[in-house]
Design a protein around this motif. Sequence first.
Motif, PDB file in Angstrom:
ATOM      1  N   LEU A  39      -2.985   3.164   4.621  1.00 31.51           N
ATOM      2  CA  LEU A  39      -2.325   3.949   5.669  1.00 31.51           C
ATOM      3  C   LEU A  39      -2.085   5.387   5.218  1.00 31.51           C
ATOM      4  CD1 LEU A  39       0.336   1.373   6.967  1.00 31.51           C
ATOM      5  CD2 LEU A  39      -1.792   2.052   8.092  1.00 31.51           C
ATOM      6  N   ALA A  40      -1.763   5.548   3.926  1.00 32.60           N
ATOM      7  CA  ALA A  40      -1.469   6.886   3.397  1.00 32.60           C
ATOM      8  C   ALA A  40      -2.702   7.562   2.807  1.00 32.60           C
ATOM      9  CB  ALA A  40      -0.378   6.784   2.332  1.00 32.60           C
ATOM     10  N   ARG A  41      -3.851   6.872   2.853  1.00 36.72           N
ATOM     11  CA  ARG A  41      -5.109   7.396   2.302  1.00 36.72           C
ATOM     12  C   ARG A  41      -4.955   7.827   0.844  1.00 36.72           C
ATOM     13  NH1 ARG A  41      -9.395   8.162   5.181  1.00 36.72           N
ATOM     14  NH2 ARG A  41      -9.388   7.786   7.413  1.00 36.72           N
ATOM     15  N   GLN A  42      -4.432   6.909   0.048  1.00 35.27           N
ATOM     16  CA  GLN A  42      -4.260   7.178  -1.371  1.00 35.27           C
ATOM     17  C   GLN A  42      -5.558   6.914  -2.128  1.00 35.27           C
ATOM     18  OE1 GLN A  42      -0.935   4.729  -2.489  1.00 35.27           O
ATOM     19  NE2 GLN A  42       0.575   6.049  -1.504  1.00 35.27           N
ATOM     20  N   SER A  43      -5.513   7.106  -3.443  1.00 35.65           N
ATOM     21  CA  SER A  43      -6.707   6.927  -4.265  1.00 35.65           C
ATOM     22  C   SER A  43      -7.190   5.477  -4.223  1.00 35.65           C
ATOM     23  CB  SER A  43      -6.398   7.312  -5.717  1.00 35.65           C
ATOM     24  OG  SER A  43      -5.452   6.416  -6.271  1.00 35.65           O
ATOM     25  N   GLY A  44      -8.457   5.293  -4.542  1.00 34.60           N
ATOM     26  CA  GLY A  44      -9.023   3.943  -4.570  1.00 34.60           C
ATOM     27  C   GLY A  44      -9.204   3.326  -3.204  1.00 34.60           C
ATOM     28  N   LEU A  45      -9.516   4.151  -2.210  1.00 36.14           N
ATOM     29  CA  LEU A  45      -9.615   3.653  -0.839  1.00 36.14           C
ATOM     30  C   LEU A  45     -10.718   2.605  -0.698  1.00 36.14           C
ATOM     31  CD1 LEU A  45      -8.279   4.058   1.914  1.00 36.14           C
ATOM     32  CD2 LEU A  45      -9.999   5.792   2.434  1.00 36.14           C
ATOM     33  N   ARG A  46     -11.841   2.818  -1.371  1.00 41.34           N
ATOM     34  CA  ARG A  46     -12.947   1.853  -1.283  1.00 41.34           C
ATOM     35  C   ARG A  46     -12.538   0.506  -1.876  1.00 41.34           C
ATOM     36  NH1 ARG A  46     -18.098   4.215  -3.994  1.00 41.34           N
ATOM     37  NH2 ARG A  46     -19.034   2.358  -3.078  1.00 41.34           N
ATOM     38  N   TRP A  47     -11.837   0.556  -2.993  1.00 44.39           N
ATOM     39  CA  TRP A  47     -11.370  -0.698  -3.608  1.00 44.39           C
ATOM     40  C   TRP A  47     -10.383  -1.405  -2.688  1.00 44.39           C
ATOM     41  CZ3 TRP A  47      -6.239  -1.718  -5.218  1.00 44.39           C
ATOM     42  CH2 TRP A  47      -6.074  -2.959  -5.846  1.00 44.39           C
ATOM     43  N   ARG A  48      -9.460  -0.654  -2.107  1.00 45.99           N
ATOM     44  CA  ARG A  48      -8.457  -1.242  -1.215  1.00 45.99           C
ATOM     45  C   ARG A  48      -9.121  -1.903   0.002  1.00 45.99           C
ATOM     46  NH1 ARG A  48      -3.353   1.146  -2.584  1.00 45.99           N
ATOM     47  NH2 ARG A  48      -3.636   2.925  -3.977  1.00 45.99           N
ATOM     48  N   LEU A  49     -10.049  -1.187   0.616  1.00 48.08           N
ATOM     49  CA  LEU A  49     -10.727  -1.728   1.796  1.00 48.08           C
ATOM     50  C   LEU A  49     -11.580  -2.943   1.442  1.00 48.08           C
ATOM     51  CD1 LEU A  49     -11.770   1.612   3.542  1.00 48.08           C
ATOM     52  CD2 LEU A  49     -10.043  -0.017   4.338  1.00 48.08           C
ATOM     53  N   SER A  50     -12.238  -2.885   0.298  1.00 51.13           N
ATOM     54  CA  SER A  50     -13.070  -4.022  -0.106  1.00 51.13           C
ATOM     55  C   SER A  50     -12.204  -5.234  -0.431  1.00 51.13           C
ATOM     56  CB  SER A  50     -13.944  -3.649  -1.309  1.00 51.13           C
ATOM     57  OG  SER A  50     -13.162  -3.333  -2.441  1.00 51.13           O
ATOM     58  N   PHE A  51     -11.017  -4.997  -0.986  1.00 54.76           N
ATOM     59  CA  PHE A  51     -10.104  -6.114  -1.254  1.00 54.76           C
ATOM     60  C   PHE A  51      -9.684  -6.775   0.056  1.00 54.76           C
ATOM     61  CE2 PHE A  51      -6.087  -8.216  -2.035  1.00 54.76           C
ATOM     62  CZ  PHE A  51      -6.280  -8.826  -3.269  1.00 54.76           C
ATOM     63  N   LEU A  52      -9.352  -5.964   1.053  1.00 53.97           N
ATOM     64  CA  LEU A  52      -9.002  -6.526   2.362  1.00 53.97           C
ATOM     65  C   LEU A  52     -10.188  -7.265   2.970  1.00 53.97           C
ATOM     66  CD1 LEU A  52      -6.762  -3.934   4.253  1.00 53.97           C
ATOM     67  CD2 LEU A  52      -6.098  -5.950   2.954  1.00 53.97           C
ATOM     68  N   GLY A  53     -11.393  -6.734   2.735  1.00 52.54           N
ATOM     69  CA  GLY A  53     -12.588  -7.436   3.207  1.00 52.54           C
ATOM     70  C   GLY A  53     -12.723  -8.795   2.546  1.00 52.54           C
ATOM     71  N   GLY A  54     -12.397  -8.853   1.251  1.00 54.64           N
ATOM     72  CA  GLY A  54     -12.413 -10.134   0.545  1.00 54.64           C
ATOM     73  C   GLY A  54     -11.375 -11.097   1.089  1.00 54.64           C
ATOM     74  N   LEU A  55     -10.191 -10.576   1.407  1.00 60.82           N
ATOM     75  CA  LEU A  55      -9.156 -11.414   2.030  1.00 60.82           C
ATOM     76  C   LEU A  55      -9.655 -11.990   3.350  1.00 60.82           C
ATOM     77  CD1 LEU A  55      -5.703  -9.557   1.688  1.00 60.82           C
ATOM     78  CD2 LEU A  55      -6.473 -11.568   0.433  1.00 60.82           C
TER      79      LEU A  55
END
Length: 381
Positions: A39-55
Motif C-alpha cells: 500500500l505504501a509502495r515500499q522497497s521489495g515490491l516484487r517480493w511482496r507481490l510474489s509472496f501474496l501470489g504464493g498465498l
Amino acid sequence: MPGVIEAVCGGLAIGFSVAVNAVLLGRVTGISGIVGGILARQSGLRWRLSFLGGLAGGGWILRKFLPNTVPIVSGTVSTLRLAAAGLLVGFGTRLGSGCTSGHGVCGLGRLSKRSLVNVLVFMASGALTAILTGSVSAYGAGSVVTKDLFTPDKNLLKSFVSFTTPAIMSLLGIVGASFALDANVSKKVHDFASPIIGSATGYLFAIGLGVAGMTNPVQVVRFLDFTKPYWNPSLAFVMGSALIVSLSAFSFLRKRKNQPLLSSQCYIPCVAEIDKNLIIGGALFGAGWGLGGFCPGPMLVSFFSRPEEQANQVVTGAMLIGAFLYQQMEKSRETSHDTAKGEDTRRETSRLNESENTSERVTSNGYSVQKVDSVFNEEDG
C-alpha cells in the motif's frame, strides 16, 4: 479439526518459510507488513507481490484438495462482527507494526523484547475479547466436541507432505546454491531469485496455515476462549514449532552480522523502543482477532481460497480499509511534522538573515563599529 500433530507440521512449514526469507533475502515475513508495504509502495515490491501470489496459489490448493481447512463461515456469524474485526486487525497491526507472524514468529525468533510485549498484549486482548463477546457462541460452536488432539488425520498429513515437498526441495536447492555463491551474488541474481523465493515461501506459508487450522476461525476463537469446556489448545503448537525454525534462522543471520545470502541489504527491524503505539496497536489487533478469529495471513488465504464468500469479502475488505486508514493517518502526521519543521526552518533562516542584515548595517556605520569594538575590548580585558 486439526490437532496437535497437524499444528506442529503447519507451524514447521510456516517457520521454514520465515527462515528462507530471512536467510536469503534479509526479509521479515510479517503479513501485515507485507500488505502495508504494498500500500505504501515500499522497497521489495516484487517480493511482496510474489509472496501474496504464493498465498493465493496455496489458498487455491487448499480449496481444491483440502476444502475442510478453509470452511465456509458466511451465515454463521454477523457481518457487523466481521467488519469490526477486520477494521481492528488492519489498523491495529499497522499501528503496532506487526501481527502473529511479524511479531510472533519473526519477532520472538529475533529475541525481540518489543515483539514479546506486543505478543503478550494481543494474546491477552484476543482472549479477553473472545470471552467477553462470546465469539465461540457467535460462530455456533459452543457445543462442538473437540476430537482427540493427539490423533492425527492421516489423509490430511499425506496431502500436506505431497503439497509441500516440491516447494521445500526447491527452496533448499536455492539455499544450497546461495551458500555456494555467497559473496559473489550480483543484483541481477537477487532480482531474479527474489520473486521465485517470494512465491514459493508464500505458497508454503498458506499450506502451513491451512493444515495447522489457522484458516478456520472457529478453531481460533475456541483456542482464545479457554473458559469453554471444549477448549482447543492446539494452535499454541503452531507458533511453538514455527519458532523452533525461526530462532535458528535469525541466530544464523546474527552470526553473519545480518548479511543475507542473496542480498546486499538486510531489512530486519532494529527498533527496540516499547512505545504506546506498540501496545495500543497490539490491543486493537488482539480485539479484532478475538472478535472474528482471523489474523492477516489466514484472512488473506481464506479470501484467496473462497473469494465469492461474503464473510471473506467483508473481513478482508475491512482489514484493507483499516490498513489504508492507518497509512492516511501517518501521511497526515508526517505532513504536519514537515510543515512544522518547515516553519521552524523559515524562522531560523529569517533570524539569520536579520542578523546578517544587522551586521551589515553596523559595519557600514563608523560609530557602530567603534561601539562594537569597544564592547569586545571590554570583554577581552
